[in-house]
Design an enzyme around this catalytic site. Structure first.
Site, PDB file in Angstrom:
ATOM      1  N   LYS A   1      10.053  -0.789   4.820  1.00 32.20           N
ATOM      2  CA  LYS A   1      10.318  -1.736   5.384  1.00 32.20           C
ATOM      3  C   LYS A   1      12.027  -1.620   6.067  1.00 32.20           C
ATOM      4  O   LYS A   1      12.298  -2.398   7.053  1.00 32.20           O
ATOM      5  CB  LYS A   1      10.472  -3.046   4.605  1.00 32.20           C
ATOM      6  CG  LYS A   1       9.050  -3.530   4.681  1.00 32.20           C
ATOM      7  CD  LYS A   1       8.878  -5.050   4.219  1.00 32.20           C
ATOM      8  CE  LYS A   1       7.588  -5.541   4.206  1.00 32.20           C
ATOM      9  NZ  LYS A   1       7.410  -6.803   3.721  1.00 32.20           N
TER      10      LYS A   1
ATOM     11  N   LYS B   1      -4.716  -0.130   9.803  1.00 33.01           N
ATOM     12  CA  LYS B   1      -5.182  -1.433   9.110  1.00 33.01           C
ATOM     13  C   LYS B   1      -5.189  -2.769   9.797  1.00 33.01           C
ATOM     14  O   LYS B   1      -4.266  -2.792  10.693  1.00 33.01           O
ATOM     15  CB  LYS B   1      -4.317  -1.731   7.728  1.00 33.01           C
ATOM     16  CG  LYS B   1      -5.153  -2.021   6.543  1.00 33.01           C
ATOM     17  CD  LYS B   1      -4.098  -2.311   5.219  1.00 33.01           C
ATOM     18  CE  LYS B   1      -4.798  -3.256   4.497  1.00 33.01           C
ATOM     19  NZ  LYS B   1      -4.342  -3.414   3.255  1.00 33.01           N
TER      20      LYS B   1
ATOM     21  N   LYS C   1      -1.821  -8.965  10.763  1.00 30.72           N
ATOM     22  CA  LYS C   1      -1.073  -9.969  11.696  1.00 30.72           C
ATOM     23  C   LYS C   1      -0.259  -9.734  12.433  1.00 30.72           C
ATOM     24  O   LYS C   1       0.090 -10.276  13.508  1.00 30.72           O
ATOM     25  CB  LYS C   1      -0.783 -11.031  10.657  1.00 30.72           C
ATOM     26  CG  LYS C   1       0.267 -10.627   9.973  1.00 30.72           C
ATOM     27  CD  LYS C   1       1.087 -11.559   8.741  1.00 30.72           C
ATOM     28  CE  LYS C   1       2.090 -10.891   8.234  1.00 30.72           C
ATOM     29  NZ  LYS C   1       2.290 -11.196   6.797  1.00 30.72           N
TER      30      LYS C   1
END
Ligand code: TRP
Length: 344
Positions: free
Chosen positions: A119, A203, A206
């Site tokens: 991240k 994957k 969202k």
């Protein structure tokens, strides 16, 4: 391993930070329902709003996403009588135990978390929130404030669960107690890992900019059918055995989705569809997906129109949760040496 025996208890959480999709349903929600129905465990499921705010959330969006996630849990089959269904911030012992764990966990452990590294990769880590760094310590507190023994999660959370075990072990060792259980991860299998409809190596997510890459749990029947019709495939017909899918990620993904929705193995699906073209398979998959998901999405929208019902369920869930968490926090404070009495 500890000697004490703990009540078999399942805990898992999902972040209320955006659209729920088929990957959340097959990889998490449906498994949570299966564990609720399996018997033999108490089940606690959580909307982790405190985790969500480790990155910026617009307050109105967060409120809406939290209620929508609650609606998604219930519409998928989580029964708030059978399971304890909660919003994390409504059970203050999560954050209180997390502080204690912040003092048990080491900076070095946190710095090695691949999710933290991913991240902040290529970005200014100095500008990341302190909460994002401490995220796994709060996650350990979520689990251990219930003395949970089993935690169903995706592969990507495995390292955080190992850290949870490390925190429990260090706490027990430092204070010379046998208080926190060493939790077992229950990692999702490949069959429940849902990939993007546009790229079988990624994957379903969202945050994918293409809405066509995912089936949202709020999509209506037309949208679901259209996305499946347009899903990326290859020109070959389906193989008759699972081995034939090895180099065909998009085909494998669609077959996996079919199998998971229909409660079949991949080989059973290929027994029926082997040798057939996607022009035949896709309509069958679309029909199955619509039959499965349309009732969920309509129950979600019914609940979203009845926010009082959602809020009542969460208030009741928090009350039930605190019957477990308050005594565990009290005992933790005693072990650590806080002067009581700690009010329940
Ligand atoms: N980190 C998890 C995820 O992003 C969510 C989560 C928070 C969680 N606390 C948890 C999962 C405790 C399992 C147990 O998927």
């Amino acid at each position: 391993m500890t000697e004490t025996s703990f009540t078999p208890r399942v805990f898992s959480g999902i972040q209320p930070s955006g659209n729920l999709h088929l990957g959340n349903y097959l990889g998490a929600l449906k498994r949570f329902v299966d564990m609720q129905e399996a018997g033999g465990y108490e089940t606690v499921y959580c909307m982790v709003d405190l985790h969500a705010i480790t990155v910026w959330q617009d307050p109105a969006d967060l409120r809406r996403s939290t209620r929508e996630l609650c609606a998604g849990f219930i519409a998928s089959g989580i029964d708030p009588e059978k399971s304890i269904l909660i919003n994390q911030s409504q059970v203050p012992e999560h954050a209180q135990l997390a502080w204690v764990f912040n003092c048990v966990a080491r900076m070095g452990w946190m710095g090695r978390m691949t999710q933290w590294k991913d991240k902040t990769a290529g970005k200014n880590a100095e500008a990341a929130s302190l909460g994002l760094f401490a995220y796994p310590s709060l996650m350990a507190a979520d689990i251990l404030i219930y003395h949970a023994t089993h935690v169903p999660v995706g592969e990507d959370q495995k390292q955080h669960l190992e850290l949870t075990r490390d925190i429990a072990t260090k706490f027990n060792h430092d204070y010379g107690v046998d208080f926190f259980p060493i939790t077992e991860p229950v990692i999702e299998g490949a069959a429940t890992r849902v990939m993007s409809l546009r790229d079988g190596s990624k994957k379903m997510s969202k945050s994918d900019p293409s809405d066509a890459s995912r089936i949202n749990m709020t999509d209506d029947a037309d949208a679901i059918a259209k996305k499946i019709r347009k899903a990326k495939t290859d020109p070959e017909p389906l193989p008759s055995e699972a081995a034939g899918l090895a180099e065909r990620p998009e085909a494998r993904n669609l077959v996996n989705i079919f199998a998971a929705l229909n409660g079949q193995t991949v080989d059973q699906v290929l027994g029926d569809f082997g040798g057939r073209a996607f022009s035949e398979f896709k309509p069958a998959l679309a029909e199955l997906a619509v039959a499965h998901l349309a009732p969920i999405s309509s129950e979600m929208s019914r609940l979203m129109d009845n926010q009082d019902e959602i809020d009542r369920i969460l208030t009741r869930g928090a009350e039930r949760a605190r019957e477990i968490t308050a005594p565990i926090l009290k005992k933790t404070y005693e072990i650590v040496g806080m002067v009581g009495p700690v009010e329940l």
